[in-house]
Design an enzyme around this catalytic site. Structure first.
Site, PDB file in Angstrom:
ATOM      1  N   TYR A 184      -0.295  -5.400   1.489  1.00 50.09           N
ATOM      2  CA  TYR A 184      -0.486  -5.291   0.038  1.00 50.09           C
ATOM      3  C   TYR A 184      -1.833  -4.638  -0.300  1.00 50.09           C
ATOM      4  O   TYR A 184      -2.223  -4.598  -1.454  1.00 50.09           O
ATOM      5  CB  TYR A 184      -0.375  -6.674  -0.604  1.00 50.09           C
ATOM      6  CG  TYR A 184       0.987  -7.306  -0.382  1.00 50.09           C
ATOM      7  CD1 TYR A 184       2.102  -6.832  -1.069  1.00 50.09           C
ATOM      8  CD2 TYR A 184       1.177  -8.332   0.540  1.00 50.09           C
ATOM      9  CE1 TYR A 184       3.351  -7.378  -0.860  1.00 50.09           C
ATOM     10  CE2 TYR A 184       2.425  -8.887   0.756  1.00 50.09           C
ATOM     11  CZ  TYR A 184       3.514  -8.404   0.049  1.00 50.09           C
ATOM     12  OH  TYR A 184       4.761  -8.941   0.270  1.00 50.09           O
TER      13      TYR A 184
ATOM     14  N   TYR B  95       7.947  -9.152  -6.586  1.00 49.43           N
ATOM     15  CA  TYR B  95       7.074 -10.282  -6.936  1.00 49.43           C
ATOM     16  C   TYR B  95       5.629  -9.992  -6.563  1.00 49.43           C
ATOM     17  O   TYR B  95       4.721 -10.725  -6.951  1.00 49.43           O
ATOM     18  CB  TYR B  95       7.565 -11.573  -6.265  1.00 49.43           C
ATOM     19  CG  TYR B  95       7.014 -11.846  -4.885  1.00 49.43           C
ATOM     20  CD1 TYR B  95       7.493 -11.171  -3.770  1.00 49.43           C
ATOM     21  CD2 TYR B  95       6.000 -12.785  -4.691  1.00 49.43           C
ATOM     22  CE1 TYR B  95       6.982 -11.417  -2.504  1.00 49.43           C
ATOM     23  CE2 TYR B  95       5.484 -13.039  -3.430  1.00 49.43           C
ATOM     24  CZ  TYR B  95       5.981 -12.347  -2.342  1.00 49.43           C
ATOM     25  OH  TYR B  95       5.457 -12.584  -1.089  1.00 49.43           O
ATOM     26  N   ARG B  96       5.396  -8.904  -5.818  1.00 45.75           N
ATOM     27  CA  ARG B  96       4.054  -8.653  -5.274  1.00 45.75           C
ATOM     28  C   ARG B  96       4.101  -7.239  -4.727  1.00 45.75           C
ATOM     29  O   ARG B  96       5.154  -6.807  -4.229  1.00 45.75           O
ATOM     30  CB  ARG B  96       3.865  -9.637  -4.122  1.00 45.75           C
ATOM     31  CG  ARG B  96       2.502  -9.769  -3.530  1.00 45.75           C
ATOM     32  CD  ARG B  96       2.596 -10.829  -2.456  1.00 45.75           C
ATOM     33  NE  ARG B  96       1.330 -11.124  -1.835  1.00 45.75           N
ATOM     34  CZ  ARG B  96       1.197 -11.901  -0.760  1.00 45.75           C
ATOM     35  NH1 ARG B  96       2.251 -12.450  -0.208  1.00 45.75           N
ATOM     36  NH2 ARG B  96       0.004 -12.132  -0.243  1.00 45.75           N
TER      37      ARG B  96
END
Ligand code: ADP
Length: 515
Positions: free
Chosen positions: A87, A460-461
Site C-alpha cells: 500500500y 477497502y484500502r
C-alpha cells in the site's frame, strides 16, 4: 496538483533539527530512498519520494514539528513503522512531503484487569508479542500475515489478522491525537483528564471520533488503545484444501453462514495455490520467463508442496467444552462437499506455542511472495469488498484470472469471509526489472478498479499511487463523501499540512478547482 517547494521542505527540515537533534532528521538522497516504497516500480517510487524524514520521540516534539510545517506550508506524512507494504510502505501520496517517522515512540501500557493495551506508534507486533511473552500475560494479540509493521499503524490503516480480534480497527478503544494545528485531543473516555475507562468504553459521550482518524489525514495518532484477546483454553482447527478452481463457490457458501452466525469467530481467508506456493518457490523453477504457467506446471507445484487449488484455515477459540462441539458443527457443514483434504489442528493451553498468526504469533515469511517473478520483487494489492456469495466469488475469480493472464500476471487472490462481507485481497506480484510488466501493472490495476466499480464494488484500502483512482469510485451524489471529508479537512487543517491526498482527501489548495 500542488507541488512541495524543495527549498521550503529543506528549510523546514533544518528547523526540525533544532527540535529533535540533527541525527533524527534525514534528508540525504539515500534517506529519501529509504523512506520510499521499495515494492513499487521505480517510476512510481520517484513519484512518491519524500523530501526527507523527521523522527520525534515525544508528543511535544511532534507539536513543534507541526508548528514548523504550518509556518513553512510543508506537508507531513505520518507513519508508525512504515511497513505498509503493498500500500506504499513509508511513502507519501504527495512527492516532497516530509515523512513523520514515529517509530522511536515505543511505550506499551497494558491494563491486565481490563485486558487492554495503550501503545505508542513505534510499537511493533514483535515488540508487543515479546512484552507479552516476557511477562507471561494471559492475552493474545492479533497480527497481520506479514507482521513487520506497527500495532497502531496497521489498525489505523484497517489491517486485518486471523484471530477473533482480526478486525484491528474494530478493536481500537481510545486515541490520543495531535491535530494539524498542534492541539492534543483524547477521544472517548480519554477526554476525562483522569480516569480508568479510556480503554474500556469506546465511544465516550457525544460523537465518537476514533474511526475519523483511520485511513484519514485529520490527525497524528500518538497513542492508540486496543482490546487484547484473553488467551483461550484451546484453539482447534481444520485446514481445508479443495482440488478445483470451481470449488471456490461451495467454500464461500459453506463458510459465509457459519461466519455470519458467529459459529466461526475469526474471518477465514480462502487463498489459491499461488498464495501458498509463492512463499516457498519462485516461478522460474516451473516456467520459462514470459511464458504462461501451464496447468501441468500448476499441478506439479501442487504435488510438490501438497497444496490444494484453494486452501483455508478455520480456527475455533475458547474452552474445550465449547470449542470441540463447535468444531464438530463446522466439520459437519462440509459433509456433503467434495473436500480434497481436511486436517485437524489442536492447541491446548500448556502446549508449546503453535507459532502462527492464528495464535497471535508475528511472522514475516509471507513477504517472500514478492520474489515470485524474480528480479527485484514488487507487489501492490487490489482489494475490493464484495457480498458473501459463492457464485459471485467464482465469477469474479474467473474474470480477474482472465484479466491477469491477458496482462501477463499470475493470479494471487484470497477471499476473506468477514461477518457480512468478503474482502477479495489480490496481490499483484511483479518484477520491477521487467519494464513491460511494470507498464502492464498500471493497466491491469486500473482495469480491475474500473470493472469492479461498474458492478458497484470498491476497495477497502489502496496503494498511495491509486488513492484518487479509488476515491473516484465512491461517487454517490457527486462524490458527497469526498466533499464531506474535504470540508472537515479544511476546518481542521487549513494549511493542508497533514498527508495531503491520503484516501483521496486533498486540502483546498490542491483540488485544482474541484469543489
Ligand atoms: P505499519 O508500519 O504498521 O505497516 P505504517 O506506519 O506504514 O504502518 O502506517 C500505515 C498508514 O497509516 C500510513 O501510511 C499512514 O497513512 C497511517 N498512519 C500510520 N501511523 C499513523 C499515525 N500515528 N497517525 C496517523 N496516521 C498514521
Amino acid at each position: 496538483m500542488i507541488q512541495v517547494q524543495t527549498s521550503a521542505a529543506m528549510a523546514a527540515l533544518r528547523a526540525m533539527e533544532s527540535v529533535v537533534g540533527a541525527r533524527h532528521v534525514f534528508s540525504t538522497d539515500e534517506d529519501r530512498r529509504d523512506y520510499s516504497d521499495h515494492f513499487a516500480p521505480d517510476e512510481m517510487e520517484r513519484l512518491h519520494e519524500p523530501s526527507g524524514a523527521v523522527a520525534p520521540a515525544t508528543v511535544e516534539e511532534i507539536q513543534a514539528i507541526v508548528r514548523i510545517a504550518n509556518e513553512n506550508k510543508v506537508p507531513l506524512w505520518p507513519i508508525s513503522r512504515g511497513k505498509n507494504f503493498g500500500y506504499g510502505g513509508p511513502a507519501p501520496v504527495l512527492k516532497g512531503s516530509i515523512v513523520l517517522d514515529l517509530s522511536r515512540m515505543k511505550k506499551i501500557e497494558v491494563d491486565p484487569a481490563g485486558g487492554t493495551v495503550l501503545v505508542e506508534p513505534g510499537v511493533s507486533f514483535f515488540d508487543l508479542y515479546d512484552y507479552r511473552q516476557q511477562r507471561n500475560l494471559p492475552f493474545w494479540i492479533s497480527v497481520p500475515g506479514n507482521s513487520w509493521g506497527s500495532v497502531a499503524g496497521n489498525a489505523l490503516d484497517r489491517g486485518v489478522g486471523y484471530t477473533p480480534y482480526g478486525d484491528h480497527a474494530a478493536r481500537i478503544c481510545g486515541l490520543e491525537v495531535v491535530l494539524p494545528d498542534g492541539d492534543i485531543v483524547r477521544t472517548g473516555m480519554g477526554a476525562i483528564s483522569q480516569g480508568p475507562t479510556w480503554q474500556l468504553y469506546k465511544t465516550g459521550f457525544g460523537p465518537g471520533w476514533d474511526t475519523m482518524f483511520c485511513q484519514s489525514n485529520l490527525g497524528i495518532v500518538t497513542k492508540l488503545g486496543l482490546w487484547l484477546m484473553p488467551e483461550p483454553e484451546a484453539v482447534l482447527g481444520l485446514n481445508i484444501d479443495a482440488d478445483k478452481p470451481e470449488d471456490l463457490k461451495w467454500l464461500v457458501d459453506v463458510l459465509g453462514p457459519l461466519r455470519k452466525a458467529g459459529i466461526l469467530q475469526q474471518s477465514p481467508s480462502i487463498g489459491n495455490w499461488l498464495r501458498a506456493a509463492a512463499t516457498m518457490t519462485t516461478r522460474q523453477e516451473w516456467a520459462e520467463p514470459g511464458n504462461p504457467l501451464s496447468d501441468a506446471a500448476v499441478q506439479a507445484i501442487r504435488d510438490k508442496f501438497q497444496i490444494g487449488w484453494w486452501g483455508v484455515a478455520l480456527r475455533v477459540y475458547g474452552p474445550l467444552e465449547i470449542a470441540e462441539p463447535t468444531l464438530g458443527l463446522i466439520r459437519k457443514a462440509f459433509d456433503k462437499q467434495p473436500v480434497w483434504k481436511m486436517a485437524e489442528t489442536r492447541w491446548v493451553r500448556g502446549d508449546p506455542p503453535e507459532g502462527s498468526p492464528a495464535t497471535g504469533v508475528p511472522v514475516t515469511y509471507p513477504l517472500a511472495n514478492a520474489n515470485w517473478f524474480g528480479g527485484r520483487g514488487g507487489h501492490i494489492s487490489f482489494s475490493p469488498v464484495l457480498p458473501v456469495d459463492g457464485d459471485l466469488a467464482l465469477r469474479y475469480f474467473r474474470r480477474n484470472s482472465e484479466l491477469h493472464a491477458q496482462f501477463g500476471f499470475d493470479y494471487h487472490p484470497s477471499f476473506a469471509i468477514q461477518d457480512r462481507s468478503m474482502n477479495n485481497i489480490n496481490q499483484l506480484l511483479f518484477d520491477q526489472d521487467n519494464p513491460q510488466m511494470v507498464e502492464n501493472l498500471d493497466k491491469l490495476f486500473r482495469t480491475l478498479v474500473r470493472e469492479a466499480a461498474a458492478d458497484g464494488y470498491a476497495e477497502y484500502r489502496t496503494h498511495v499511487g491509486y488513492m484518487d483512482v479509488v476515491a473516484d469510485t465512491f461517487d454517490f451524489n457527486n462524490h458527497a463523501l469526498r466533499r464531506l471529508n474535504e470540508r472537515v479537512k479544511d476546518a481542521l487543517d487549513p494549511n493542508g499540512i497533514l498527508a495531503p491526498g491520503k484516501s483521496g482527501i486533498w486540502p483546498a489548495s490542491a483540488r485544482g478547482g474541484r469543489p
